[in-house]
Enzyme design. Structure first.
Site, PDB file in Angstrom:
ATOM      1  N   LYS A 150      19.938 -85.331-102.801  1.00 58.03           N
ATOM      2  CA  LYS A 150      19.332 -86.083-101.700  1.00 58.03           C
ATOM      3  C   LYS A 150      20.454 -86.729-100.925  1.00 58.03           C
ATOM      4  O   LYS A 150      21.517 -87.009-101.457  1.00 58.03           O
ATOM      5  CB  LYS A 150      18.399 -87.171-102.250  1.00 58.03           C
ATOM      6  CG  LYS A 150      17.359 -87.626-101.257  1.00 58.03           C
ATOM      7  CD  LYS A 150      16.193 -86.661-101.187  1.00 58.03           C
ATOM      8  CE  LYS A 150      15.134 -87.108-100.217  1.00 58.03           C
ATOM      9  NZ  LYS A 150      13.890 -86.329-100.353  1.00 58.03           N
TER      10      LYS A 150
HETATM   11  P1  NAD Z   1       8.438 -89.150 -91.540  1.00 60.18           P
HETATM   12  O1  NAD Z   1       9.598 -89.983 -91.114  1.00 60.18           O
HETATM   13  O2  NAD Z   1       8.108 -87.915 -90.790  1.00 60.18           O
HETATM   14  O3  NAD Z   1       7.109 -90.059 -91.573  1.00 60.18           O
HETATM   15  C1  NAD Z   1       7.039 -91.250 -92.290  1.00 60.18           C
HETATM   16  C2  NAD Z   1       5.730 -91.958 -91.935  1.00 60.18           C
HETATM   17  O4  NAD Z   1       5.612 -93.127 -92.739  1.00 60.18           O
HETATM   18  C3  NAD Z   1       5.657 -92.441 -90.485  1.00 60.18           C
HETATM   19  O5  NAD Z   1       4.313 -92.361 -90.029  1.00 60.18           O
HETATM   20  C4  NAD Z   1       6.093 -93.896 -90.596  1.00 60.18           C
HETATM   21  O6  NAD Z   1       5.610 -94.695 -89.519  1.00 60.18           O
HETATM   22  C5  NAD Z   1       5.465 -94.275 -91.907  1.00 60.18           C
HETATM   23  N1  NAD Z   1       6.139 -95.399 -92.548  1.00 60.18           N
HETATM   24  C6  NAD Z   1       7.466 -95.610 -92.651  1.00 60.18           C
HETATM   25  N2  NAD Z   1       7.697 -96.768 -93.268  1.00 60.18           N
HETATM   26  C7  NAD Z   1       6.499 -97.276 -93.564  1.00 60.18           C
HETATM   27  C8  NAD Z   1       6.075 -98.469 -94.199  1.00 60.18           C
HETATM   28  N3  NAD Z   1       6.956 -99.380 -94.622  1.00 60.18           N
HETATM   29  N4  NAD Z   1       4.740 -98.653 -94.348  1.00 60.18           N
HETATM   30  C9  NAD Z   1       3.838 -97.739 -93.904  1.00 60.18           C
HETATM   31  N5  NAD Z   1       4.181 -96.610 -93.287  1.00 60.18           N
HETATM   32  C10 NAD Z   1       5.495 -96.401 -93.117  1.00 60.18           C
HETATM   33  O7  NAD Z   1       8.691 -88.818 -93.081  1.00 60.18           O
HETATM   34  P2  NAD Z   1       8.045 -87.629 -93.932  1.00 60.18           P
HETATM   35  O8  NAD Z   1       8.948 -86.469 -93.904  1.00 60.18           O
HETATM   36  O9  NAD Z   1       6.599 -87.489 -93.584  1.00 60.18           O
HETATM   37  O10 NAD Z   1       8.160 -88.239 -95.399  1.00 60.18           O
HETATM   38  C11 NAD Z   1       7.170 -89.124 -95.943  1.00 60.18           C
HETATM   39  C12 NAD Z   1       7.314 -89.131 -97.461  1.00 60.18           C
HETATM   40  O11 NAD Z   1       7.122 -87.794 -97.957  1.00 60.18           O
HETATM   41  C13 NAD Z   1       8.679 -89.558 -97.997  1.00 60.18           C
HETATM   42  O12 NAD Z   1       8.480 -90.217 -99.228  1.00 60.18           O
HETATM   43  C14 NAD Z   1       9.390 -88.256 -98.236  1.00 60.18           C
HETATM   44  O13 NAD Z   1      10.442 -88.363 -99.172  1.00 60.18           O
HETATM   45  C15 NAD Z   1       8.245 -87.418 -98.755  1.00 60.18           C
HETATM   46  N6  NAD Z   1       8.430 -85.970 -98.658  1.00 60.18           N
HETATM   47  C16 NAD Z   1       8.685 -85.369 -97.469  1.00 60.18           C
HETATM   48  C17 NAD Z   1       8.822 -83.996 -97.421  1.00 60.18           C
HETATM   49  C18 NAD Z   1       9.056 -83.249 -96.127  1.00 60.18           C
HETATM   50  O14 NAD Z   1       9.042 -82.002 -96.158  1.00 60.18           O
HETATM   51  N7  NAD Z   1       9.223 -83.916 -94.995  1.00 60.18           N
HETATM   52  C19 NAD Z   1       8.737 -83.236 -98.591  1.00 60.18           C
HETATM   53  C20 NAD Z   1       8.447 -83.876 -99.799  1.00 60.18           C
HETATM   54  C21 NAD Z   1       8.295 -85.243 -99.811  1.00 60.18           C
END
Ligand code: NAD
Length: 424
Positions: free
Chosen positions: A114
């Site tokens: 990561k």
């Molecule tokens: P992103 O940046 O696209 O979206 C994050 C979302 O969470 C946004 O809507 C943001 O406003 C919201 N957010 C951020 N901080 C917040 C808070 N304190 N309280 C409430 N909402 C909040 O990120 P993403 O890629 O969607 O990732 C989200 C989660 O999924 C993370 O934990 C990431 O590690 C995990 N994840 C992502 C992927 C991927 O393919 N993108 C894969 C596996 C896991």
């Protein structure tokens, strides 16, 4: 630039403490010795870098950047790149360890990694983010590559970030290397279906979890925390399957509609305004309450550590599907288990992203593009297999799904480690 190969004193709380506790549980169950535990608790390689940025107004800012490669036993390291102000070394270490387990659980030939930069993307222009990305990648360039460590999007990064990374890396080595990142734009060798793969997997798993509890989609309600790359399409897929998605939230707030949100119209609103807040015809609710609403399924899809000892007792849902990494603390996990709330762990629920990242890497290495249908069918097959592996193991050994998933992953990584032997 500083290199470290030894673990510091372990964190007492936070994602790394939770990750270590999960590892310890698996080691105890499997009866492995302290040497194996230490090997799996310690990242193979950590790199901390300073990322200086010349801002648009000419001033200079310096950010901290990290890349942690937790394990290589099953293949090159793989994991996302996060841009958020809260990023620190321990968070990146935990996320890297979870990547190792996730890749092993869905049986893709990767270890875990990561990366992150402690930066608030909302405070920076696109040219600034491009300069930060190119500088960060230049700093970590010696330890990434298609056969070494392959970054992908995470919070605060997206396919445009991946295009800059591919370009920076390719410029440095003197030829185009599409396999150095996944989650690229399709026109640069990205995979069809990658952008929504994590969400598709989350929805697939949620539907299997619902079915295992005798719940039909049409009679099920849900709430989704986070409306980014994962949350938005998870809400869309659940809604398309017939689930009534009553509430979603983002960093700015939360919206609620008892009859179910129109996710397509909400998405258009977010594209226009940048937030779910103010979506016409909905009630504004306290963002923190999204996890404890009167719904059947809750999907945390934002950040880690949101289900805690304080709110786990108030969760009304029967199922929690972890779209985010590490959203449930160790204490909350125990409370939810006591209350018979089914928690589908992150390393299973959100593994769809890394599965299709693997497909993207395979396509890049073969210079051949699969059809979207091919990608989605293969994704579903892998997610379904992993789901049954976890459910069967949990049932046979009276473990929670998180415990079972971690045990299966730790077992596979350890087997690879033992077969390879310890060098020298
Ligand atoms: P992103 O940046 O696209 O979206 C994050 C979302 O969470 C946004 O809507 C943001 O406003 C919201 N957010 C951020 N901080 C917040 C808070 N304190 N309280 C409430 N909402 C909040 O990120 P993403 O890629 O969607 O990732 C989200 C989660 O999924 C993370 O934990 C990431 O590690 C995990 N994840 C992502 C992927 C991927 O393919 N993108 C894969 C596996 C896991």
């Amino acid at each position: 630039m500083s290199w470290s190969t030894t673990a510091d004193a372990p964190a007492a709380t936070g994602p790394l403490a939770d990750a270590h506790a999960q590892l310890d549980g698996a080691i105890g169950h499997l009866g492995y010795d302290g040497g194996i535990r230490q090997m799996l608790a310690t990242p193979r390689r950590e790199l901390m870098v300073s990322v200086p940025l010349r801002r648009d107004d000419g001033s200079i800012a310096v950010y901290s950047g990290y890349r942690v490669q937790h394990n290589f036993s099953r293949g090159p390291a793989k994991g996302g790149l996060r841009y958020a102000p809260s990023v620190d070394l321990d968070e990146v270490r935990a996320l890297a360890m979870w990547m190792t387990w996730k890749c092993a659980l869905v049986d893709v030939p990767y270890g875990g990694a990561k990366g992150g930069v402690a930066i608030d993307v909302r405070e920076h222009s696109t040219p600034e983010l491009e300069r930060v990305t190119r500088r960060y990648i230049s700093e970590i360039l010696p330890i990434i590559g298609p056969e070494v460590d392959i970054p992908a999007p995470d919070i605060g990064t997206d396919e445009r970030t991946m295009a800059w990374i591919m370009d920076t890396y390719s410029a440095a080595v003197g030829h185009t290397v599409p396999g150095v990142v996944t989650g690229k734009p399709v026109s640069l060798g990205g995979s069809l279906g990658r952008a929504s793969a994590t969400s598709r997997g989350v929805a697939n798993i949620a539907l299997m979890a619902m079915s295992s509890r005798g719940m039909s989609p049409e009679r099920t309600t849900a709430a989704v925390q986070g409306f980014g790359k994962v949350g938005r399409d998870a809400a869309r897929f659940l809604s398309a399957a017939g689930v009534t998605v009553r509430a979603v939230s983002d960093i700015d707030g939360a919206v609620y509609d008892h009859r179910g949100l129109d996710i397509a119209r909400l998405s258009a609103h977010v594209d226009l305004t940048g937030s779910v807040v103010g979506f016409e015809g909905t009630e504004a609710i306290d963002a923190a309450s999204i996890l404890t609403l009167d719904v059947d399924v809750v999907v945390p899809a934002a950040i880690e550590g949101v289900l805690t000892a304080q709110n786990a007792g108030k969760v009304q849902a029967r199922i929690v599907v972890e779209g985010a990494n590490g959203p449930t603390t160790k204490e909350a996990d125990a409370i939810l288990r006591d209350r018979d709330v089914l928690v589908v762990p992150d390393i299973l629920a959100n593994a769809g992203g890394v599965v299709v990242s693997y497909f993207e890497w395979v396509q890049a290495n073969q210079a051949y593009q699969w059809s979207e249908r091919d990608v989605n069918d293969r994704l579903e097959e892998r997610m379904t297999r992993a789901w049954h592996d976890v459910v069967d193991y949990a049932g046979a050994h009276d473990l929670s799904y998180r415990e079972a998933a971690t045990v299966l992953a730790v077992q596979r990584v350890t087997e690879a480690h033992k077969l390879r032997g310890l060098y020298p």
